[in-house]
Structures are given as C-alpha cells and as structure tokens.
Write a protein that holds these residues in place. Structure first.
Motif, PDB file in Angstrom:
ATOM      1  N   GLU A 204       0.767  -1.254   0.192  1.00  0.00           N
ATOM      2  CA  GLU A 204      -0.084  -0.177   0.065  1.00  0.00           C
ATOM      3  C   GLU A 204       0.676   1.189  -0.192  1.00  0.00           C
ATOM      4  OE1 GLU A 204      -2.994  -0.182   2.884  1.00  0.00           O
ATOM      5  OE2 GLU A 204      -3.264  -2.253   2.527  1.00  0.00           O
ATOM      6  N   GLY A 205       2.162   1.072   0.178  1.00  0.00           N
ATOM      7  CA  GLY A 205       3.225   2.311   0.152  1.00  0.00           C
ATOM      8  C   GLY A 205       3.452   2.716  -1.263  1.00  0.00           C
ATOM      9  N   MET A 206       3.310   1.871  -2.183  1.00  0.00           N
ATOM     10  CA  MET A 206       3.298   1.943  -3.677  1.00  0.00           C
ATOM     11  C   MET A 206       2.274   2.664  -4.374  1.00  0.00           C
ATOM     12  SD  MET A 206       5.428  -1.347  -4.860  1.00  0.00           S
ATOM     13  CE  MET A 206       6.283  -0.338  -6.462  1.00  0.00           C
ATOM     14  N   ARG A 207       2.754   3.859  -5.174  1.00  0.00           N
ATOM     15  CA  ARG A 207       1.771   4.438  -5.702  1.00  0.00           C
ATOM     16  C   ARG A 207       1.413   4.128  -7.230  1.00  0.00           C
ATOM     17  NH1 ARG A 207       2.760  10.909  -4.557  1.00  0.00           N
ATOM     18  NH2 ARG A 207       0.585  11.099  -5.457  1.00  0.00           N
ATOM     19  N   PHE A 208       2.642   3.583  -7.790  1.00  0.00           N
ATOM     20  CA  PHE A 208       2.390   2.954  -9.173  1.00  0.00           C
ATOM     21  C   PHE A 208       3.259   1.579  -9.201  1.00  0.00           C
ATOM     22  CE2 PHE A 208       1.921   7.464  -9.483  1.00  0.00           C
ATOM     23  CZ  PHE A 208       0.619   7.764 -10.191  1.00  0.00           C
ATOM     24  N   GLY A 209       2.860   0.691 -10.001  1.00  0.00           N
ATOM     25  CA  GLY A 209       3.698  -0.416 -10.090  1.00  0.00           C
ATOM     26  C   GLY A 209       3.516  -1.523  -9.088  1.00  0.00           C
ATOM     27  N   GLU A 210       2.384  -1.369  -8.118  1.00  0.00           N
ATOM     28  CA  GLU A 210       2.318  -2.410  -7.257  1.00  0.00           C
ATOM     29  C   GLU A 210       1.916  -3.696  -7.485  1.00  0.00           C
ATOM     30  OE1 GLU A 210      -1.586  -0.982  -8.495  1.00  0.00           O
ATOM     31  OE2 GLU A 210       0.054   0.125  -8.081  1.00  0.00           O
ATOM     32  N   ASP A 211       1.323  -3.898  -8.729  1.00  0.00           N
ATOM     33  CA  ASP A 211       0.906  -5.241  -9.144  1.00  0.00           C
ATOM     34  C   ASP A 211       2.220  -5.724  -9.789  1.00  0.00           C
ATOM     35  OD1 ASP A 211       1.269  -3.240 -11.288  1.00  0.00           O
ATOM     36  OD2 ASP A 211      -0.548  -3.992 -12.612  1.00  0.00           O
ATOM     37  N   ILE A 212       3.127  -5.254 -10.412  1.00  0.00           N
ATOM     38  CA  ILE A 212       4.461  -5.724 -10.729  1.00  0.00           C
ATOM     39  C   ILE A 212       5.409  -6.242  -9.527  1.00  0.00           C
ATOM     40  CG2 ILE A 212       6.680  -5.467 -12.131  1.00  0.00           C
ATOM     41  CD1 ILE A 212       4.102  -5.737 -13.763  1.00  0.00           C
ATOM     42  N   ASP A 213       5.289  -5.201  -8.725  1.00  0.00           N
ATOM     43  CA  ASP A 213       5.862  -5.555  -7.486  1.00  0.00           C
ATOM     44  C   ASP A 213       5.193  -7.062  -6.604  1.00  0.00           C
ATOM     45  OD1 ASP A 213       7.522  -4.992  -4.559  1.00  0.00           O
ATOM     46  OD2 ASP A 213       5.304  -4.878  -4.015  1.00  0.00           O
ATOM     47  N   PHE A 214       3.977  -7.055  -6.811  1.00  0.00           N
ATOM     48  CA  PHE A 214       3.385  -8.338  -6.268  1.00  0.00           C
ATOM     49  C   PHE A 214       3.837  -9.492  -6.935  1.00  0.00           C
ATOM     50  CE2 PHE A 214      -0.287 -11.153  -5.829  1.00  0.00           C
ATOM     51  CZ  PHE A 214      -0.198 -11.527  -4.412  1.00  0.00           C
TER      52      PHE A 214
ATOM     53  N   LYS B  44       0.432  10.433 -19.601  1.00  0.00           N
ATOM     54  CA  LYS B  44       0.324  10.404 -18.167  1.00  0.00           C
ATOM     55  C   LYS B  44       0.529   9.021 -17.400  1.00  0.00           C
ATOM     56  CE  LYS B  44      -2.134  14.708 -18.057  1.00  0.00           C
ATOM     57  NZ  LYS B  44      -3.495  15.499 -17.680  1.00  0.00           N
ATOM     58  N   GLN B  45      -0.330   8.115 -17.883  1.00  0.00           N
ATOM     59  CA  GLN B  45      -0.425   6.752 -17.172  1.00  0.00           C
ATOM     60  C   GLN B  45       0.962   5.965 -17.315  1.00  0.00           C
ATOM     61  OE1 GLN B  45      -3.170   4.430 -19.164  1.00  0.00           O
ATOM     62  NE2 GLN B  45      -3.106   2.552 -17.636  1.00  0.00           N
ATOM     63  N   VAL B  46       1.462   6.118 -18.864  1.00  0.00           N
ATOM     64  CA  VAL B  46       2.585   5.283 -19.137  1.00  0.00           C
ATOM     65  C   VAL B  46       3.636   6.018 -18.380  1.00  0.00           C
ATOM     66  CG1 VAL B  46       1.487   3.926 -21.071  1.00  0.00           C
ATOM     67  CG2 VAL B  46       2.839   6.419 -21.451  1.00  0.00           C
ATOM     68  N   HIS B  47       3.592   7.390 -18.462  1.00  0.00           N
ATOM     69  CA  HIS B  47       4.817   8.151 -17.995  1.00  0.00           C
ATOM     70  C   HIS B  47       5.092   7.682 -16.491  1.00  0.00           C
ATOM     71  CE1 HIS B  47       7.596  11.628 -17.663  1.00  0.00           C
ATOM     72  NE2 HIS B  47       6.977  11.767 -16.342  1.00  0.00           N
ATOM     73  N   ASN B  48       3.935   7.712 -15.958  1.00  0.00           N
ATOM     74  CA  ASN B  48       4.147   7.061 -14.356  1.00  0.00           C
ATOM     75  C   ASN B  48       4.637   5.769 -14.158  1.00  0.00           C
ATOM     76  OD1 ASN B  48       3.572   9.298 -12.838  1.00  0.00           O
ATOM     77  ND2 ASN B  48       1.358   9.191 -13.234  1.00  0.00           N
ATOM     78  N   SER B  49       4.110   4.789 -15.094  1.00  0.00           N
ATOM     79  CA  SER B  49       4.640   3.485 -15.151  1.00  0.00           C
ATOM     80  C   SER B  49       6.127   3.248 -15.485  1.00  0.00           C
ATOM     81  CB  SER B  49       3.881   2.743 -16.198  1.00  0.00           C
ATOM     82  OG  SER B  49       2.603   2.641 -15.960  1.00  0.00           O
ATOM     83  N   GLY B  50       6.948   4.332 -16.368  1.00  0.00           N
ATOM     84  CA  GLY B  50       8.095   4.448 -16.485  1.00  0.00           C
ATOM     85  C   GLY B  50       8.890   4.770 -15.320  1.00  0.00           C
ATOM     86  N   ILE B  51       8.327   5.589 -14.722  1.00  0.00           N
ATOM     87  CA  ILE B  51       8.789   6.163 -13.143  1.00  0.00           C
ATOM     88  C   ILE B  51       8.883   5.005 -12.313  1.00  0.00           C
ATOM     89  CG2 ILE B  51       8.402   7.386 -11.257  1.00  0.00           C
ATOM     90  CD1 ILE B  51       7.385   9.476 -12.786  1.00  0.00           C
ATOM     91  N   ALA B  52       7.855   4.026 -12.321  1.00  0.00           N
ATOM     92  CA  ALA B  52       7.769   3.091 -11.364  1.00  0.00           C
ATOM     93  C   ALA B  52       8.660   2.041 -11.697  1.00  0.00           C
ATOM     94  CB  ALA B  52       6.230   2.499 -11.586  1.00  0.00           C
ATOM     95  N   ARG B  53       9.090   1.660 -12.711  1.00  0.00           N
ATOM     96  CA  ARG B  53      10.204   0.652 -13.103  1.00  0.00           C
ATOM     97  C   ARG B  53      11.376   0.677 -12.584  1.00  0.00           C
ATOM     98  NH1 ARG B  53      11.184  -4.295 -13.396  1.00  0.00           N
ATOM     99  NH2 ARG B  53       9.008  -4.369 -14.291  1.00  0.00           N
TER     100      ARG B  53
ATOM    101  N   ILE C 155      10.805  -0.175  -8.869  1.00  0.00           N
ATOM    102  CA  ILE C 155      10.833  -1.603  -8.650  1.00  0.00           C
ATOM    103  C   ILE C 155      11.959  -2.303  -8.773  1.00  0.00           C
ATOM    104  CG2 ILE C 155       9.999  -3.478 -10.136  1.00  0.00           C
ATOM    105  CD1 ILE C 155       7.548  -1.905 -11.025  1.00  0.00           C
ATOM    106  N   GLU C 156      12.959  -1.730  -9.440  1.00  0.00           N
ATOM    107  CA  GLU C 156      14.358  -2.191  -9.741  1.00  0.00           C
ATOM    108  C   GLU C 156      15.089  -2.094  -8.495  1.00  0.00           C
ATOM    109  OE1 GLU C 156      17.897  -3.791 -11.112  1.00  0.00           O
ATOM    110  OE2 GLU C 156      16.059  -3.777 -11.921  1.00  0.00           O
ATOM    111  N   THR C 157      14.717  -1.049  -7.629  1.00  0.00           N
ATOM    112  CA  THR C 157      15.303  -0.903  -6.403  1.00  0.00           C
ATOM    113  C   THR C 157      14.996  -1.857  -5.526  1.00  0.00           C
ATOM    114  OG1 THR C 157      15.386   1.614  -6.608  1.00  0.00           O
ATOM    115  CG2 THR C 157      15.668   0.765  -4.474  1.00  0.00           C
TER     116      THR C 157
END
Length: 328
Positions: A176-186, A218-227, A230-232
């Motif tokens: 719940e602390g992730m704003r984007f990319g939480e599904d890939i993290d899971f 905007k959606q895919v831009h935030n997905s790029g940020i999330a990647r 996620i690597e971290t």
C-alpha cells in the motif's frame, strides 16, 4: 473451487454497470463478487443494487480513500474463495471467462495467474488504438500476455490477476506504500516465493480504458517512473524491453536534432501502420494506433529517464519521484 472477484472502484459507476452486465454471462462457476468503493464521491451502490437479483453473491463495501492497493487488500479480507481474482473497474468479461480461469488453474496447477487484455467490437477508435499500443509486440514486446514473449517472464497485472487466497495472505497482499507499479511488485514477490505463476491466454478481459492521448501519456509516464523503483526493490528485474522506450526516446531526440528525425519516424510509423492493419484494425484506427504507439513509447521512455536521473544523479527517493507526478 470458489472464486472471489475483487474490484476497487473510484468514481466510476458507469464502468461498474458494464462490468456487472458482463458477469451475467458467467455461468456454472461458483463465485462471489466484492465491490470496494474507495472513497468515491459518485458511488456505484445504486448500480450494484439494481443488478443484485441477476447475479450471484455480491458484497458492496465503502471505505475511506485508500488507493487501489488498499482497496484490493481490504476486499481480500472479506473474501471466502479459494482464489482471488482482481479486476479493474474499466474491464468487461467475455462469456466463459471464469470457466477459462477454472480450466487454466486445474490444467497447470497454478498458484497465481493473469490473462491478456483485448479490445471488443464496441470500443471507440481511440480505445482500440490505445489497446494496440499497450499490447503490440512492436511497442511492449508482448509482455502483457497478448502472445508468447521471450523478452521477460510473464507477470500478471492487476487489471486481470488471480492468486490463491492463502498465498495472497501469506505474502501480505499489495504494497500500500507504492503509488504505481504495485502489481508488478506483487508479481515479483509471487515468483520469488516459488509459486507457480502462469498466463491463461483464453482468460482475457476487454480493457475499456476511458482515456484520451493526454491521460494515456500521463499513465505510461508514471509506469516508466515506477519501473526504476521496482528495480530498487527487486534488483535485476529490469530487462531490455523496459529500456527500449527510453532508448527510443533518446534516439528520437538525437534524430530530430540531426535532421534525420522526420525520415526515421515516418519509416517507423509506416511499419506500425501496416502491422496494425495486419492485426485486424481498420485503416482509420490503424492511423490512430501509430499515434498512440508513439505516445506510449515517449511517455514510458521519458518517465523511465526522469526517474533514472532522479535516483542515480539527484539521489531522490521513491516518494520524491512521484511527488509532482502528472496525476496530481
């Protein structure tokens, strides 16, 4: 087996009505539906009550705004099914979707699974174009489940993701602390746990994104940020396919500055156009698909570059990277 379908909703009563209508065609499967109203001002309670006589067991829950991850986790705690299925409110289900899920689970002994997203015949031209941009092997490498891809292991996305309830609880659900990319993290945590995770190709959904090109960027831009973040959390999870939009973005800028940009971009546009035609799109939609594909590549690429620079050069943390994101 019993399935629990969990849908977080935020100000989307019309979408929920269409999803509920599509659930009427899901027969011979034991399921419950859990709608989690996530702090909406325009609720879908009326739509749920109108459809209640036509569907199997429905649970409607309203909570203060917790974001998609919090709403999904909240709904999971009320679930009683053997498997949880998470859907976004902007999807509808083809007839037989739940039967395909059951069959795929039993056939391959899956602990967790996902399915592709597709475009239905009633999609607007822009929705069809954006669906192409998000699923084409020329833009995303086919990694979202539209076809077999050797570019990375398939990872279920939260618009169409299922998991054993006991496994979901053991892993602590979505972060719940992730704003984007939480599904890939899971999904990465699922794989790391040793769970059997797979794609069920026929368990696709119609992903009816209600966006224009500006919102899509905007959606895919935030997905790029999330990647980058996620690597971290999961070192080594970034593959070549994730770098390609950033490399394309940089190459586009260099080509434009050198005067070669129009020729090379026109060539790529022609390739995309004829591939979209070959994928069954009408000429007008194929033209829009070219535009949507460029938006997808540049949006994700600029987000990836922005977050990479912020993390490695500016030493920013995850929250700082999203603090001024386009959704605010």
């Amino acid at each position: 087996m019993k399935l629990s379908i969990i849908v977080p909703v935020y100000n989307r009563p019309d979408e929920v009505r269409e999803l509920l209508e599509s659930l009427r065609a899901q027969r011979e499967v034991d399921y419950e539906l859990i709608i989690v109203e996530d702090g909406s001002e325009r609720t879908c309670k009326q739509e749920v009550e109108l459809m209640r006589p036509n569907l199997k067991h429905i649970i409607y829950m309203a909570i203060p705004n917790a974001g998609p991850s919090g709403a999904r986790n909240f709904g999971s705690r009320a679930a009683t099914g053997d498997y949880l299925i998470f859907l976004d409110s902007d999807v509808t289900l083809p007839e037989g979707y739940l039967k395909e899920v059951e069959h795929g689970i039993c056939l391959d002994g899956l602990d967790a699974f996902g399915g592709p997203d597709a475009a239905s015949k009633d999609f607007t031209p822009m929705q069809q174009a954006i669906n192409y941009a998000m699923t084409s092997p020329l833009t995303t490498g086919g990694i979202r489940g539209g076809r077999a891809s050797g570019m990375e292991q398939f990872k279920p996305r939260s618009f169409n993701l299922g998991c054993r309830r006991s496994l979901f609880q053991r892993l602590g659900g979505f972060d719940e602390g992730m704003r984007f990319g939480e599904d890939i993290d899971f999904s990465l945590r699922l794989i790391a746990s040793g769970a059997r995770v797979g794609l069920i190709p026929k368990a696709f959904v119609y992903h009816k994104r209600r966006v224009d090109l500006g919102k899509f960027f905007k959606q895919v831009h935030n997905s790029g940020i999330a990647r980058i973040h996620i690597e971290t959390r999961h070192p080594g999870s970034t593959r070549l396919v994730h770098w390609l939009p950033a490399l394309f973005t940089l190459l586009s800028a260099l080509c434009i500055l050198s005067g070669l940009g129009s020729t090379l971009l026109l060539l790529l546009g022609i390739i995309l156009f004829f591939h979209a035609l070959g994928s069954g799109l009408e000429p007008r939609v194929a033209g829009l698909a070219v535009v949507a594909s460029f938006v997808q590549l540049w949006g994700y690429g600029t987000g990836f570059i922005r977050a990479w620079w912020g993390k490695h050069v500016m030493k920013e943390g995850e929250f700082t990277a999203f603090k001024d994101n386009f959704y605010q």
